[in-house]
Write a protein that holds these residues in place. Structure first.
Motif, PDB file in Angstrom:
ATOM      1  N   THR A  39     -69.072   5.052 -11.529  1.00 18.10           N
ATOM      2  CA  THR A  39     -69.368   4.639 -12.895  1.00 18.10           C
ATOM      3  C   THR A  39     -69.429   3.117 -12.971  1.00 18.10           C
ATOM      4  O   THR A  39     -68.636   2.427 -12.331  1.00 18.10           O
ATOM      5  CB  THR A  39     -68.267   5.154 -13.839  1.00 18.10           C
ATOM      6  OG1 THR A  39     -68.174   6.573 -13.725  1.00 18.10           O
ATOM      7  CG2 THR A  39     -68.552   4.775 -15.278  1.00 18.10           C
ATOM      8  N   LYS A  69     -73.600  -0.907 -25.214  1.00 15.28           N
ATOM      9  CA  LYS A  69     -72.831  -0.558 -26.418  1.00 15.28           C
ATOM     10  C   LYS A  69     -73.538   0.528 -27.209  1.00 15.28           C
ATOM     11  O   LYS A  69     -72.897   1.427 -27.772  1.00 15.28           O
ATOM     12  CB  LYS A  69     -72.619  -1.809 -27.282  1.00 15.28           C
ATOM     13  CG  LYS A  69     -71.644  -2.807 -26.682  1.00 15.28           C
ATOM     14  CD  LYS A  69     -71.541  -4.066 -27.526  1.00 15.28           C
ATOM     15  CE  LYS A  69     -70.605  -5.079 -26.882  1.00 15.28           C
ATOM     16  NZ  LYS A  69     -70.542  -6.356 -27.641  1.00 15.28           N
ATOM     17  N   SER A  72     -72.777   3.767 -25.550  1.00 17.73           N
ATOM     18  CA  SER A  72     -71.407   4.210 -25.838  1.00 17.73           C
ATOM     19  C   SER A  72     -71.342   4.964 -27.165  1.00 17.73           C
ATOM     20  O   SER A  72     -70.687   6.007 -27.274  1.00 17.73           O
ATOM     21  CB  SER A  72     -70.470   3.000 -25.868  1.00 17.73           C
ATOM     22  OG  SER A  72     -69.161   3.372 -26.213  1.00 17.73           O
ATOM     23  N   THR A 127     -68.338  -1.561 -18.219  1.00 17.04           N
ATOM     24  CA  THR A 127     -69.359  -1.407 -19.254  1.00 17.04           C
ATOM     25  C   THR A 127     -68.792  -0.599 -20.423  1.00 17.04           C
ATOM     26  O   THR A 127     -67.935   0.271 -20.223  1.00 17.04           O
ATOM     27  CB  THR A 127     -70.607  -0.700 -18.697  1.00 17.04           C
ATOM     28  OG1 THR A 127     -70.239   0.588 -18.172  1.00 17.04           O
ATOM     29  CG2 THR A 127     -71.243  -1.528 -17.597  1.00 17.04           C
ATOM     30  N   PRO A 128     -69.254  -0.850 -21.650  1.00 18.76           N
ATOM     31  CA  PRO A 128     -68.713  -0.127 -22.813  1.00 18.76           C
ATOM     32  C   PRO A 128     -68.768   1.395 -22.713  1.00 18.76           C
ATOM     33  O   PRO A 128     -67.836   2.077 -23.163  1.00 18.76           O
ATOM     34  CB  PRO A 128     -69.582  -0.649 -23.974  1.00 18.76           C
ATOM     35  CG  PRO A 128     -70.008  -2.016 -23.533  1.00 18.76           C
ATOM     36  CD  PRO A 128     -70.196  -1.910 -22.048  1.00 18.76           C
ATOM     37  N   PRO A 129     -69.835   2.000 -22.129  1.00 21.58           N
ATOM     38  CA  PRO A 129     -69.863   3.469 -22.114  1.00 21.58           C
ATOM     39  C   PRO A 129     -69.064   4.099 -20.989  1.00 21.58           C
ATOM     40  O   PRO A 129     -69.002   5.340 -20.907  1.00 21.58           O
ATOM     41  CB  PRO A 129     -71.362   3.780 -21.935  1.00 21.58           C
ATOM     42  CG  PRO A 129     -71.895   2.639 -21.160  1.00 21.58           C
ATOM     43  CD  PRO A 129     -71.108   1.430 -21.639  1.00 21.58           C
ATOM     44  N   LYS A 157     -70.336   8.979 -27.686  1.00 23.14           N
ATOM     45  CA  LYS A 157     -69.227   9.365 -28.562  1.00 23.14           C
ATOM     46  C   LYS A 157     -69.626  10.488 -29.513  1.00 23.14           C
ATOM     47  O   LYS A 157     -68.785  11.302 -29.921  1.00 23.14           O
ATOM     48  CB  LYS A 157     -68.730   8.154 -29.351  1.00 23.14           C
ATOM     49  CG  LYS A 157     -67.848   7.206 -28.562  1.00 23.14           C
ATOM     50  CD  LYS A 157     -67.371   6.050 -29.429  1.00 23.14           C
ATOM     51  CE  LYS A 157     -66.320   5.211 -28.733  1.00 23.14           C
ATOM     52  NZ  LYS A 157     -66.804   4.529 -27.549  1.00 23.14           N
ATOM     53  N   ASP A 190     -66.487   6.785 -22.050  1.00 23.95           N
ATOM     54  CA  ASP A 190     -67.160   7.916 -22.691  1.00 23.95           C
ATOM     55  C   ASP A 190     -67.932   8.743 -21.659  1.00 23.95           C
ATOM     56  O   ASP A 190     -67.908   9.979 -21.685  1.00 23.95           O
ATOM     57  CB  ASP A 190     -68.119   7.409 -23.774  1.00 23.95           C
ATOM     58  CG  ASP A 190     -67.475   6.381 -24.669  1.00 23.95           C
ATOM     59  OD1 ASP A 190     -66.495   6.721 -25.343  1.00 23.95           O
ATOM     60  OD2 ASP A 190     -67.932   5.227 -24.691  1.00 23.95           O
ATOM     61  N   TYR A 191     -68.609   8.071 -20.773  1.00 19.75           N
ATOM     62  CA  TYR A 191     -69.390   8.716 -19.714  1.00 19.75           C
ATOM     63  C   TYR A 191     -68.479   9.543 -18.813  1.00 19.75           C
ATOM     64  O   TYR A 191     -68.761  10.709 -18.499  1.00 19.75           O
ATOM     65  CB  TYR A 191     -70.106   7.617 -18.942  1.00 19.75           C
ATOM     66  CG  TYR A 191     -70.835   7.996 -17.683  1.00 19.75           C
ATOM     67  CD1 TYR A 191     -72.096   8.590 -17.722  1.00 19.75           C
ATOM     68  CD2 TYR A 191     -70.288   7.689 -16.433  1.00 19.75           C
ATOM     69  CE1 TYR A 191     -72.782   8.879 -16.549  1.00 19.75           C
ATOM     70  CE2 TYR A 191     -70.968   7.972 -15.269  1.00 19.75           C
ATOM     71  CZ  TYR A 191     -72.216   8.571 -15.329  1.00 19.75           C
ATOM     72  OH  TYR A 191     -72.891   8.850 -14.167  1.00 19.75           O
TER      73      TYR A 191
END
Length: 542
Positions: free
Chosen positions: A242, A133, A136, A246-248, A140, A251-252
């Motif tokens: 990926t 998190k 992430s 997972t939270p990122p 951002k 975004d990744y």
């Protein structure tokens, strides 16, 4: 619940030979045999040895122990430089979830023939959930400064309305093929780091934020290469792509291709507008006036080829690597296209948008007697009005959408007397611009703030008005007693109370999905996925 409903629910929970899951694309609940559920998990996903590797229990224990050590190393090395709130959050989450893997469950793609499934890996409550998190949030900060990233449908509509179109202008969309599983850290991490270290825009982002490249590199590598999850009594490690769930991950993936887009779009002046939301892209194409139709077609083909060239010459994909770069598919250029929840048309050299709704959508809104706070219903209905206003450029398209939304709630069991006043209020305030409320002023940090009470919603509780009245009369300023601000507290800070009001933050009770289809799929205490695989699946694979 009525007695017969409660009995049916308890019966379903005891039937371990069936699996209850959700359909992909929000198409409702699905019931299938447990054996078919497990076979689909292996057939569609876990049998892919290039993407997943099964771990023994000893390997899982050692892998999680090593991962825990790496997180602790990160915390120790950055204790002084990390914000205290970030450090405390990662540390607390890690300690609470030591030894916990993620969990995999399936969504049924019932719109596909034959039936396929989508694997969902839930990382909530896993060892890496806290540091993931944090990652992430860091990513951002970069994405918010990238030129071609779409943040919402409303943003896209607003930007399209500011453009000038001609008779030759057309629209196209592009869609990534299995985006997450085709973005590999061996290519993505060097791309991201090179951008932030060498590219003028990347260096400006680093200078304008508190991003630390060493920390970023360490955590991306840690999270993307250690996605350990459990399916029944079997354990797995994701090897490629990926780290799903997972939270990122969004975004990744967004940042990875956004870096390439900076050079890509500038090479094609015909693309006079372009935005992408994760794996969906939208472009507006204006042919070069000096090109013939065939030359213009060749330019669009070159654009598609260049989009699909990203990573092909990178050393990661050399030497017969079975992993391949990310690929995109394209629609033909036309005057009309679908992007996200938008139906977009170029008509009379101007843009027209309205809300796009899939034909298979069941509109399974919360029923009237669901145990949710009244604010949920009001927020839902006002949301209909806001969507209509922001996404429909033609005012005549707004009320038909709101009427359909009204009819759908009636079908879900709501009474006219309950929802009609809320709809009328939303129409008046949102579409009629009759909301007199001023923007809320920022709170003065030097003044007392509210006390936040996190409660599970119960319809038998006092109403918000009753609660506020009791709080003021019994806590803040009780009759014949001191005001709360004059009372010494007995907490560790030995100071005065730092609140003078209360805000109740309701969380929902468990819904049917959480009871019947939890993320940790229920196979039964006496059932082994490992033994089922050995006896029913492995012989077929061999």
């Amino acid at each position: 619940l009525l007695p017969n409903q409660e009995a049916a629910l308890k019966w379903l929970q005891l039937q371990n030979n069936i699996s209850i899951l959700s359909a992909d694309k929000n198409l409702g609940p699905v019931v299938m045999e447990r054996s078919k559920y497990i076979k689909l998990a292996f057939k569609d996903h876990l049998s892919d040895v290039a993407t997943y590797r099964r771990l023994t229990e000893d390997e899982v224990t050692e892998k999680l122990r090593w991962t825990h050590q790496r997180i602790q190393f990160f915390l120790d090395a950055n204790q002084k430089s990390l914000r205290k709130s970030d450090y405390d959050f990662i540390d607390r989450s890690t300690q609470e979830n030591v030894g916990n893997p993620s969990f995999m469950y399936l969504l049924a793609k019932i719109h596909k023939d034959p039936l396929k499934t989508r694997a969902i890996i839930s990382s909530s409550g896993s060892l890496c959930s806290g540091i993931a998190k944090w990652l992430s949030v860091e990513l951002k900060k970069i994405i918010s400064r990238m030129q071609y990233v779409a943040t919402s449908s409303a943003q896209v509509v607003k930007e399209l309305c500011d453009l000038n179109f001609t008779e030759r202008s057309t629209l196209f969309t592009m869609d990534a093929v299995s985006m997450y599983t085709n973005i590999h850290v061996g290519h993505a991490l060097p791309v991201i780091l090179d951008f932030l270290r060498e590219h003028p825009i990347g260096k400006a982002i680093v200078l304008g934020t508190d991003i630390n490249l060493g920390r970023l590199e360490f955590v991306i590598d840690l999270v993307m290469n250690n996605n350990i999850f459990q399916f029944g009594d079997t354990f797995w490690l994701q090897l490629a792509g990926t780290a799903m769930g997972t939270p990122p991950a969004p975004d990744y993936a967004t940042l990875y291709f956004a870096i390439f887009e900076l050079s890509l779009i500038s090479r094609f002046p015909e693309v006079f507008y372009y935005r992408r939301y994760i794996d969906d892209g939208l472009g507006c194409w204006e042919p070069n006036p000096g090109y013939s139709v065939l030359e213009d077609e060749a330019r669009f083909e070159l654009f598609q080829s260049d989009v699909n060239s990203f990573g092909k010459d990178h050393q990661f994909f050399a030497n017969d690597n079975p992993l391949r770069p990310l690929r995109w598919t394209f629609t033909d250029r036309a005057k009309n296209t679908i992007f996200l929840d938008l139906d977009i048309t170029i008509r009379n050299q101007s843009i027209h948008t309205k809300i796009y709704e899939k034909k298979l959508n069941l509109y399974l809104y919360l029923p009237q007697h669901s145990c949710h706070s009244p604010g949920c219903l009001k927020g839902l209905i006002f949301g209909f009005a806001v969507r209509a206003k922001n996404l429909c450029t033609d005012p005549s398209d707004r009320m038909p959408f709101i009427r359909k939304s009204y009819a759908r709630l009636l079908k879900r069991g709501y009474s006219k007397s309950k929802i009609r006043p809320i709809f009328l209020s939303a129409i008046s305030k949102v579409l009629g611009n009759n909301d007199p409320r001023e923007p809320r002023a920022p709170r003065d940090p030097n003044l007392p703030g509210p006390l936040y009470l996190h409660l599970k919603y119960n319809p038998s509780d006092p109403t918000p008005h009753e609660f506020q009245s009791m709080f003021q009369n019994m806590i803040v300023e009780p009759e014949e007693s001191l005001h709360i601000s004059q009372v010494d507290t007995l907490n560790q800070f030995k100071g005065k109370a730092d609140f003078d009001s209360a805000t109740v933050c309701y969380s929902a009770q468990k819904n049917l999905g959480a009871l019947l289809s939890p993320r940790k799929h229920r196979f039964g205490d006496d059932f082994s996925v490992s033994e089922f695989y050995t006896s029913h699946i492995a012989p077929i694979e061999d």
